[in-house]
Design a protein around this motif. Structure first.
Motif, short mmCIF file in Angstrom:
data_model
loop_
_atom_site.label_atom_id
_atom_site.label_comp_id
_atom_site.label_asym_id
_atom_site.label_seq_id
_atom_site.Cartn_x
_atom_site.Cartn_y
_atom_site.Cartn_z
N ALA A 85 0.83 -1.21 0.00
CA ALA A 85 0.00 0.00 0.00
C ALA A 85 0.86 1.26 0.00
N GLY A 86 0.19 2.41 -0.08
CA GLY A 86 0.87 3.69 -0.14
C GLY A 86 1.25 4.24 1.22
N SER A 91 -3.05 -3.05 4.62
CA SER A 91 -3.78 -4.02 3.81
C SER A 91 -5.29 -3.80 3.77
N THR A 92 -5.89 -3.29 4.82
CA THR A 92 -7.35 -3.23 4.92
C THR A 92 -8.02 -2.56 3.73
N PRO A 93 -7.58 -1.37 3.28
CA PRO A 93 -8.24 -0.75 2.13
C PRO A 93 -8.09 -1.52 0.83
N TRP A 94 -7.21 -2.51 0.79
CA TRP A 94 -6.97 -3.29 -0.42
C TRP A 94 -7.74 -4.60 -0.45
N CYS A 108 -1.52 -11.79 -1.92
CA CYS A 108 -1.20 -11.49 -0.52
C CYS A 108 -1.03 -9.98 -0.33
N THR A 109 -1.60 -9.49 0.74
CA THR A 109 -1.33 -8.12 1.18
C THR A 109 -0.54 -8.20 2.48
N PRO A 146 8.49 -17.19 -8.32
CA PRO A 146 8.62 -15.72 -8.30
C PRO A 146 7.25 -15.05 -8.20
N TYR A 147 7.26 -13.78 -7.76
CA TYR A 147 6.04 -13.05 -7.45
C TYR A 147 5.73 -11.99 -8.51
N VAL A 148 4.46 -11.62 -8.56
CA VAL A 148 4.05 -10.40 -9.23
C VAL A 148 3.92 -9.35 -8.13
N LEU A 149 4.74 -8.33 -8.17
CA LEU A 149 4.73 -7.28 -7.17
C LEU A 149 3.84 -6.14 -7.63
N ALA A 150 2.95 -5.70 -6.76
CA ALA A 150 2.05 -4.58 -7.07
C ALA A 150 2.20 -3.53 -5.98
N GLY A 151 2.70 -2.34 -6.35
CA GLY A 151 2.94 -1.29 -5.38
C GLY A 151 2.17 -0.03 -5.71
#
Length: 327
Positions: A85-86, A91-94, A108-109, A146-151
């Motif tokens: 998250a920003g 994690s909650t807002p996501w 996963c968050t 490996p992961y997909v990273l989302a930022g």
């Protein structure tokens, strides 16, 4: 000879008496203030203890070396998506985005140290330290890569640094309204706190932020199931301390991410807002597209900066499209 009655002069309290009276009033005021402060702090402590019982962590707490980070996963399949998250968020807002992505793959968050359900971590709070802590978290949680990273926003800086430092762990990168360093821009070595943060921290310790949480709209835009825990986690002095620490680390985070000038041919998706964009931010989003030779640009047409609240489907669609591309 006529005699006139004596005229009495008005009584004047001696200076010593006036000082003593003023001192008594000041002492009484200080005592009342101390009592109210103590009462507010005690009530806030009890309220936080009640919140901890009412809103236990929905995921698990993983020790990353002296403190624990909260990790919450849903869905199944590979590659696993990891969302960060920003600034000052967790994690909650996501949850809405996470639920949408979970229909396609495991997602996963997590909460950075000091935010959400995670325990406070050591200073400084910057992208390099966030990336190192996330790397430890994923490996100690035995999540296969490996992961997909989302930022998102500040989280985009962390994921950019992570992708460069641990390339063997990363299958793809999604930058969602990510902050973007400006090449050649001089940045201070440290950021000063936002002026109101120390005051908000004190107000939170005394329970005033909790009292005003409704008018402040701390859970605005969240579904009912998330509103309670989101408010509970945002009214504590620990939250405002962590927000202050992350704010102070922004220049270092930008500098660290700015050192990552290329990610080779790593599949990269850049999602940007469709509303309230300003030229400088739009230019930064365009710079993100130059990080890889395999980029996709997506616009969330009905969203401002907080795409996870404004248009969660657009964020989920961008992530799912990247997952399918990798498959």
């Amino acid at each position: 000879m006529t005699q006139f009655p004596a005229v009495r002069s008005p009584s004047v309290r001696p200076p010593t008496a006036r000082r003593a009276s003023l001192l008594r009033r000041l002492t009484l005021s200080a005592g009342l203030l101390a009592g109210v402060t103590l009462l507010g702090a005690c009530n806030e402590t009890r309220a936080e203890q009640a919140d901890a019982r009412a809103y236990p962590p929905p995921g698990r707490l993983v020790d990353v070396g002296g403190f624990r980070l909260h990790l919450e996963c849903a869905g199944s399949g590979a590659p696993t998506v990891v969302i960060d998250a920003g600034l000052g968020a967790w994690s909650t807002p996501w949850h809405a985005v996470q639920g949408l992505v979970a229909g396609t793959t495991r997602v996963c968050t997590y909460d950075r140290a000091g935010l959400g359900y995670s325990e406070p971590g050591p200073l400084p709070r910057d992208a390099a330290h966030f990336a190192a802590e996330l790397h430890t978290l994923l490996h100690r949680a035995a999540l296969p890569g490996p992961y997909v990273l989302a930022g998102h926003s500040l989280g985009g800086l962390t994921m950019r640094v992570y992708a460069q430092r641990y390339p063997q762990d990363v299958a793809g990168l999604a930058l969602l309204e990510s902050m973007s360093p400006q090449p050649g821009a001089a940045a201070p070595t440290a950021a000063s706190d936002t002026p109101g943060l120390p005051l908000l921290k004190l107000a939170a310790r005394l329970g005033l932020v909790r009292l005003l949480s409704g008018p402040l709209g701390l859970s605005a835009g969240l579904p009912a199931r998330d509103a309670g825990p989101a408010t509970a986690l945002a009214v504590t002095d620990r939250y405002f301390q962590t927000l202050s620490d992350e704010t102070a680390g922004i220049p270092a985070s930008l500098a660290q991410a700015g050192e990552v000038t290329t990610l080779g041919d790593l599949p990269l998706t850049v999602l940007s807002r469709g509303r309230n964009a300003v030229p400088a931010w739009t230019a930064g989003q365009a710079r993100l597209l130059t990080l890889s030779s395999r980029t996709t640009q997506v616009t969330a047409h009905h969203s401002g900066h907080n795409v996870e609240l404004d248009e969660p489907q657009a964020a989920a669609d961008a992530i799912v499209a990247l997952v399918r591309q990798l498959r």
